[in-house]
Scaffold this motif. Structure first.
Motif, mmCIF file in Angstrom:
data_model
loop_
_atom_site.group_PDB
_atom_site.id
_atom_site.type_symbol
_atom_site.label_atom_id
_atom_site.label_comp_id
_atom_site.label_asym_id
_atom_site.label_seq_id
_atom_site.Cartn_x
_atom_site.Cartn_y
_atom_site.Cartn_z
ATOM 1 N N LYS A 341 77.573 1.910 28.198
ATOM 2 C CA LYS A 341 77.735 1.510 26.549
ATOM 3 C C LYS A 341 78.548 1.466 25.764
ATOM 4 N N SER A 342 79.757 1.356 26.511
ATOM 5 C CA SER A 342 80.990 0.548 25.799
ATOM 6 C C SER A 342 82.074 0.547 26.856
ATOM 7 N N SER A 344 86.729 -0.318 25.871
ATOM 8 C CA SER A 344 87.823 -0.866 25.652
ATOM 9 C C SER A 344 88.724 -0.858 26.678
ATOM 10 N N MET A 351 86.625 -2.188 20.509
ATOM 11 C CA MET A 351 85.334 -2.270 21.554
ATOM 12 C C MET A 351 85.170 -3.728 21.855
ATOM 13 N N LEU A 353 83.173 -4.422 24.993
ATOM 14 C CA LEU A 353 81.540 -4.677 25.578
ATOM 15 C C LEU A 353 80.934 -3.633 25.404
ATOM 16 N N LYS A 354 79.862 -3.523 24.715
ATOM 17 C CA LYS A 354 78.797 -2.767 24.231
ATOM 18 C C LYS A 354 77.534 -2.686 24.043
ATOM 19 N N ASP A 355 76.751 -1.631 24.765
ATOM 20 C CA ASP A 355 75.574 -2.021 25.469
ATOM 21 C C ASP A 355 75.054 -3.182 26.423
ATOM 22 N N GLU A 390 83.288 3.335 32.089
ATOM 23 C CA GLU A 390 82.215 4.794 32.216
ATOM 24 C C GLU A 390 81.102 4.507 33.448
ATOM 25 N N SER A 393 78.506 3.625 35.679
ATOM 26 C CA SER A 393 77.776 2.897 34.675
ATOM 27 C C SER A 393 77.751 1.492 34.959
ATOM 28 N N GLY A 547 81.139 -8.860 22.008
ATOM 29 C CA GLY A 547 80.785 -8.006 23.621
ATOM 30 C C GLY A 547 79.226 -7.602 23.651
ATOM 31 N N ARG A 548 78.646 -7.570 22.795
ATOM 32 C CA ARG A 548 76.946 -7.314 23.075
ATOM 33 C C ARG A 548 76.190 -8.652 23.798
#
Length: 594
Positions: A341-342, A344, A351, A353-355, A390, A393, A547-548
């Protein structure tokens, strides 16, 4: 003196060596009592007029025997005490090295290499001196001083002994005061040395850049400033250190004065003989060493205390990445899956990386592309657990990477980073770094796959050619290909190429990728690249931006999306045509960038 309490664990470990060493010092202290006693007997016989040749030969022979025994015991305590202290140095250096190997990249990002080297060299040397010379000085000063004072008081004259020792409390107070001042100043001197060490390491590593930018004079001036600071702080230490000897010599001088003054009255009054007074003054001379040693002891101990604090502080930093108690003890295998999801970086709110939701089946190749700073390298480093995302993940074979033992996880991955690190060893040893038992045939086979075999054969000594530190004797493309060969030799379940083909030409890149496709069937490969031709044949390509994932698919699918990938691919194709001197350039209506 708390440093000895902190080192008690080691003294117990080496109790045999230290016990025998201290027992030897006791024997030496007793032997040292003989010479003054022999002088007393001879002087009294001379005064009485009863000295014979036989007496002189007897005491001379006994003195020679005692001298020989002193020599043997002196050899023995050095072996015992200094041998043990050097084993402490070995143990601490091993602990530091093992600690460094367990730490994550974050630890090294926050600390300078030169400072870490100073801990492993200068600081440990100060601790070794404490465990060797410090123990010697403490034990010898107490043993020698105690035995001498006991002998003076009980076998010569106790009143004369009390008079001689009257100035001693002044010396104890002064040396204690000097010791606390020395500790603070030496700590600063060690820090200054670390800064200098770091500057030297940094400049040697970057000497080509310094020369290319003509900054030699500037760096010399900066280094001179650091040296001046080191000298200034060490002189501050020396100023305190220099107070010990004069203070002790003054105290000893007063003791001698009181001894001679009071002792003379004792001789005149008949309380003691001239021989006993001579013996007493020689013993008092023997006390000079324990007194001087005590001052030296404070110097050694405070240096060791400051250094031990620095090393212990480093060793007590827990690793950011560690095995869980119930970690899976098997080499990961299977599909790679991101459900991120994210993410940091530690101590940063930005942030990175995200999603990120990506699945790579076993045996597939994933291409990761995007602008500089889009998160490609972070994407790959999370799989290696250089940082933890996470929980759950990122998975391999359905099991979170955080549930595997680190050793097993990294055994499954062959990693070729952007910064190609080679060691000061032969080419063959660099390729076989991850598998030292590899045969020459295995080494040459992976060198062919990485298209570096022919280059190596043209080196002066072939595979036995020594590579300069960090590969300075090789071109960028050669370093990249040797790094790729090193990873291929492991035949890993997952191969990660992090922009690892940027320094090779298009033809060589094509040959390497073709070889990988043929030889890595059923094995997973992740390739990040700026040059899109490196991922053109990948089973799946993702495009990262800030990051997406903004695009995903095969090469053909991405070309049909008319997005960033297609624009960048056509631009690079055009640049390639221009570089080769072919194609038609200069027609805006037909340009892929229009």
């Amino acid at each position: 003196m708390s440093i000895f309490k902190d080192l008690w664990w080691f003294f117990k470990l080496e109790k045999k060596s230290y016990s025998l060493g201290i027992l030897t010092l006791v024997m030496l202290a007793l032997l040292h009592l003989f010479a003054p006693y022999a002088v007393r007997v001879v002087v009294d016989k001379i005064e009485a007029g009863t000295l014979t040749v036989e007496d002189l030969l007897l005491w001379t022979t006994l003195s020679l025997v005692v001298g020989l025994a002193t020599y043997c015991f002196g050899f023995l305590w050095r072996i015992m005490l200094f041998g043990a202290s050097n084993r402490l140095g070995k143990l601490l250096r091993n602990r530091l090295y093992e600690h460094f190997t367990r730490m994550s990249p974050r630890f090294f990002h926050q600390r300078r290499t030169g400072d870490l080297m100073a801990h492993a060299t200068n600081d440990i040397q100060a601790i070794v001196a404490t465990a060797g010379e410090g123990v010697l000085t403490l034990a010898d000063s107490i043993i020698t001083g105690g035995i001498v004072v006991f002998t003076m008081a009980f076998f010569i004259d106790w009143k004369l002994t009390v008079i001689a020792l009257l100035p001693m409390p002044l010396m104890a107070w002064a040396t204690s005061k000097y010791g606390s001042m020395l500790h603070k100043r030496f700590h600063k001197a060690q820090e200054a040395f670390s800064h200098t060490n770091d500057k030297v390491q940094e400049n040697i590593s970057g000497v080509r850049v310094i020369k290319a930018f003509g900054q030699e004079e500037y760096e010399k001036k900066e280094f001179k400033k650091l040296l001046d600071d080191v000298v200034e702080k060490n002189i501050a230490v020396a100023r305190i250190d220099a107070l010990f000897d004069p203070t002790i010599i003054l105290v000893v001088g007063v003791s001698f004065f009181l001894t001679v003054a009071y002792g003379s009255f004792g001789v005149v009054s008949g309380e003691i003989t001239i021989g006993e007074l001579t013996q007493f003054t020689i013993y008092l001379g023997h006390l000079i060493w324990p007194m001087l040693a005590f001052g030296w002891l404070f110097n050694i101990v405070e240096r060791g205390r400051a250094s031990y604090d620095r090393v212990e502080a480093l060793l007590h930093i827990p690793p950011d990445i560690a095995d869980r108690p119930d970690a899976v003890d098997q080499v990961p295998s299977g599909e790679v899956e991101y459900r991120l999801k994210s993410f940091s970086y530690p101590e940063s709110d930005k942030m990175v990386l995200k999603d990120i939701f990506v699945r790579v089946k076993q045996g597939e190749t994933l291409g990761i592309v995007g602008k500089t700073g889009s998160g490609k390298t972070t994407f790959l480093r999370l799989l290696l657990r250089e940082f933890d995302a996470e929980p759950g993940s990122i998975r391999i074979g359905g099991i979170p990477v955080t549930d595997y033992k680190l050793l097993r996880l990294r055994q499954a991955i062959g990693y070729v980073p952007q910064d190609h690190v080679l060691f000061s060893a032969t080419v063959a040893e660099n390729i076989a770094f991850g598998k030292p038992e590899a045969t020459q045939e295995e080494i040459e086979e992976v060198a062919r796959l990485a298209c570096i075999h022919e280059d190596i054969l043209h080196f002066e000594h072939g595979y036995e050619t020594l590579v300069g530190e960090r590969g300075v004797t090789l071109s960028g493309g050669q370093k990249q290909r040797i790094s790729i060969a090193r990873a291929l030799l492991l035949d890993p379940e997952i191969l990660i190429l992090d922009d690892s083909l940027s320094a090779v030409d298009a033809k060589t890149e094509h040959l390497i990728l073709e070889a990988l496709r043929k030889n890595r069937k059923q094995k997973t490969t992740l390739i990040s690249a700026h040059r899109l031709s490196a991922v053109e044949q990948a089973d799946q390509i993702i495009v990262l931006e800030n990051g997406r994932v903004i695009e995903r698919g095969t090469h053909q699918e991405l070309m049909q999306q008319n997005g960033w990938y297609k624009e960048m691919y056509e631009r690079q194709q055009l640049e390639s045509l221009v570089a080769e001197g072919g194609g038609t350039v200069g027609h805006p209506t037909t340009s892929p960038l229009s």
